[in-house]
Design an enzyme around this catalytic site. Structure first.
Site, PDB file in Angstrom:
ATOM      1  N   GLU A  99      30.121  48.227  41.826  1.00  0.00           N
ATOM      2  CA  GLU A  99      29.216  49.358  41.629  1.00  0.00           C
ATOM      3  C   GLU A  99      28.397  49.708  42.865  1.00  0.00           C
ATOM      4  O   GLU A  99      27.768  50.764  42.912  1.00  0.00           O
ATOM      5  CB  GLU A  99      28.288  49.066  40.449  1.00  0.00           C
ATOM      6  CG  GLU A  99      29.032  49.064  39.109  1.00  0.00           C
ATOM      7  CD  GLU A  99      28.120  48.839  37.919  1.00  0.00           C
ATOM      8  OE1 GLU A  99      27.002  48.335  38.122  1.00  0.00           O
ATOM      9  OE2 GLU A  99      28.537  49.155  36.784  1.00  0.00           O
ATOM     10  N   GLU A 156      39.480  27.951  36.728  1.00  0.00           N
ATOM     11  CA  GLU A 156      38.138  27.589  37.179  1.00  0.00           C
ATOM     12  C   GLU A 156      38.059  26.141  37.651  1.00  0.00           C
ATOM     13  O   GLU A 156      37.122  25.757  38.344  1.00  0.00           O
ATOM     14  CB  GLU A 156      37.115  27.841  36.078  1.00  0.00           C
ATOM     15  CG  GLU A 156      37.175  26.912  34.908  1.00  0.00           C
ATOM     16  CD  GLU A 156      36.081  27.218  33.897  1.00  0.00           C
ATOM     17  OE1 GLU A 156      35.322  26.284  33.589  1.00  0.00           O
ATOM     18  OE2 GLU A 156      35.987  28.365  33.428  1.00  0.00           O
TER      19      GLU A 156
END
Length: 298
Positions: free
Chosen positions: A83, A113
């Site tokens: 963004e 992960e």
């Protein structure tokens, strides 16, 4: 009893009976837990300020900011990085690395992960003087730890945003932002309070970073270019707010600036042609106020 190493995994005594409650009461319990998050974030603002200042210095010197995360933490980091270009007109300077790559953004890929080596490989593009920020609710996600250790070895500044203030990995980084969010409404569901606190920290970090870099003027978003009619109308309104001039004057200035809002703003406030405004901004690393000061002292 809450696990001292993983406080987010503990059982929340305030929601033991949550599965027996009517809908409205469930929502109230969730809302009550969420209400504590802003105080948790307030407690780490000094550490967050240190991280912002490190990032400001890095970006001004030509460096980059890198986010590393997995699961919810990685998705929040990717959202924040995505963004910034349309909001502040800064491209390729704040980048997100997510365990498992693009496919893990839309669906859970749990095993990635735990890949310490993949974190180190993803950090291969980190350069000396960059800032590498790991985001991990547990404070010990192997992918994130591997990335941060590789970044440290590369000569980068490092930070960890976690919801585990006591994680030993906090001692390995320059700045540890340890959010004491405590146990979740549903034990271990770190997309809840932990995720909300992380989102607030990332919002505050990146927005403050952009403000300090001069990507705003006052509280106005002025680092956006007029790429379509809707944006052009919005930017004309921003220019009228910032200058007090009429819409037609601001629209003409935006056209002369080639759709660059900052050039138009400096041109209008500095009462100089767009070309001179462009030079002043280049000399000021894109900061509107600094560009105006340069023009006034010339």
């Amino acid at each position: 009893m809450i696990d001292c190493e993983l406080p987010t995994e503990g059982r929340n005594p305030r929601t033991i009976d949550v599965d027996t409650l009517p809908t409205l009461e469930v929502l109230r319990r969730i809302n009550t837990e969420d209400a504590s998050v802003h105080l948790v974030v307030a407690a780490v603002l000094p550490e967050l300020a240190r991280l912002v200042d490190l990032a400001v210095d890095s970006l001004r010197a030509g460096g980059r900011v890198h986010y590393f995360g997995a699961g919810t933490s990685g998705r929040l980091a990717a959202l924040d990085a995505a963004e910034l270009p349309p909001t502040f007109g800064i491209w390729g300077r704040v980048v997100a690395h997510h365990a498992g790559g693009p496919r893990a953004l839309s669906q859970a890929v749990s095993e990635v992960e735990d890949d310490h080596e993949q974190g180190a490989r993803d950090a291969a593009e980190v350069q000396p003087g960059d800032v590498a920020i790991g985001i991990a609710a547990s404070g010990r996600t192997p992918y994130v730890v591997g990335a941060l250790r590789a970044a440290t070895a590369a000569g980068a500044h490092t930070a960890l945003i976690s919801c585990n203030p006591l994680t030993p990995y906090g001692d390995e980084v320059d700045v540890h932002i340890g959010l004491a969010t405590g146990p979740e409404v549903i034990s271990g569901s770190t997309r809840m309070k932990a995720g909300t606190a992380t989102k607030l920290v990332l919002n505050s970090f990146s927005t403050t970073l952009m403000i300090r870099l001069g990507r705003t003027y006052s509280n106005l978003m002025v680092s956006v270019n007029a790429l379509n009619a809707k944006l052009r109308a919005r930017l004309v309104r921003i220019l009228t707010e910032a200058t007090g001039l009429d819409a037609l004057t601001c629209e003409n200035a935006l056209s002369e600036a080639g759709g660059d809002t900052r050039v138009a703003l400096v041109s209008l406030l500095g009462e100089v042609p767009a070309a001179r405004a462009t030079v002043a901004l280049e000399e000021s690393h894109g900061g509107v106020r600094e560009a105006l000061q340069r023009l006034r002292s010339a």
